[in-house]
Design an enzyme around this catalytic site. Structure first.
Site, PDB file in Angstrom:
ATOM      1  CG  ASP A  11      -1.982  -1.072   1.157  1.00 54.82           C
ATOM      2  OD1 ASP A  11      -2.330  -1.487   0.039  1.00 54.82           O
ATOM      3  OD2 ASP A  11      -2.455  -1.494   2.226  1.00 54.82           O
ATOM      4  CE1 TYR A  30       4.376  -6.851   3.713  1.00 55.23           C
ATOM      5  CE2 TYR A  30       3.616  -9.118   3.827  1.00 55.23           C
ATOM      6  CZ  TYR A  30       3.710  -7.914   3.153  1.00 55.23           C
ATOM      7  OH  TYR A  30       3.148  -7.791   1.901  1.00 55.23           O
TER       8      TYR A  30
END
Length: 260
Positions: free
Chosen positions: A52, A114
């Site tokens: 994003d 992540y």
């Protein structure tokens, strides 16, 4: 055409995410513009997945097909790409896979890692703005460590992810298999002012990491109970978590492939 495999690092702050969109200003758009300049024809750069707006990557993976007679060969690609790319996007490696190679950055991936960074000092470091979430005040690290364990394993993450808007919430929940993910590793690293939360899994849903992190912080600050978080992970029926950490602290560390 011959296929190139790319490993790319980027600072997400100036960009509107990875995926191409009208108006450009995405990482994919910029890479395709540079490739088109180098090969003299349009190019389609396909990544392992979206990130994003404002999200960073240490090692995003992508592939692109270029003409067999392209003038650049081997390591020449690396120099040419990075000379034409802005400093916020750099190609770390470029591997020539040959003509007709079947590698696909997205469909061959078997997992991702992540990291989320939280900066805890009352005074935010000027070197961390846009690169970490500034969370000061009470935050129980031991509660964070014990609570993050509830996220490990295979769960339906309907209540710990967001809806992209292509389906209603009811339609989305009916696709239970599509909401199942396995988190193999979830850890907290305490480095003084900096907290790092790492998640390794077979895949992640839309905003899943940011919602998990924000929910963990709610528990670590005593605003929600560990049982609340456990129920979010283990029971797919019920109200979703409405807490979302900002994109600033999120980094794609690694994309996993079978050969790894």
């Amino acid at each position: 055409m011959r296929r190139l495999r790319l490993t790319i690092a980027y600072d997400g702050r100036p960009w509107k995410g990875w995926q191409s969109q009208a108006g450009g200003q995405t990482i994919q758009d910029k890479l395709e513009t540079v490739f088109a300049k180098l090969i003299g024809s349009p190019a389609c750069v396909k990544g392992s997945g979206r990130t994003d707006s404002g999200v960073h990557a240490w090692a995003q993976v992508a592939h692109v097909d270029v003409p067999v007679d392209a003038r650049l060969k081997g390591e020449q690609w690396l120099g040419a790409l990075n000379t034409n790319l802005p400093r916020s996007i750099q190609v770390l490696s470029c591997e020539e896979l040959g003509v007709g190679h079947g590698f696909h950055a997205r469909f061959d991936a078997v997992g991702k890692v992540y990291e989320y960074r939280i900066y805890r000092n009352f005074v935010m470091s000027p070197f961390e703005w846009g690169l970490a979430w500034h969370v000061w005040g009470a935050l129980d690290v031991e509660v964070l460590r014990t609570s993050i364990r509830h996220l490990r394993g295979t769960h339906n993450f309907a209540r710990l992810s967001a809806n992209r808007g292509d389906l209603s919430d009811e339609e989305r929940r009916e696709n239970a298999e599509g909401l199942m993910r396995t988190i193999q590793r979830a850890e907290v690293f305490d480095e003084g002012d900096l907290l790092r939360l790492e998640f390794e899994g077979d895949g992640f849903l839309y905003k899943m990491v940011r919602i998990m992190v924000a929910s963990l912080v709610r528990v670590a600050r005593g605003k929600e109970s560990p049982e609340w978080l456990r129920d979010l992970a283990e029971n797919p029926v019920g109200e979703k978590s409405h807490y979302v950490a900002p994109p600033d602290g999120l980094y794609l560390l690694r994309v996993k492939y079978p050969e790894d």
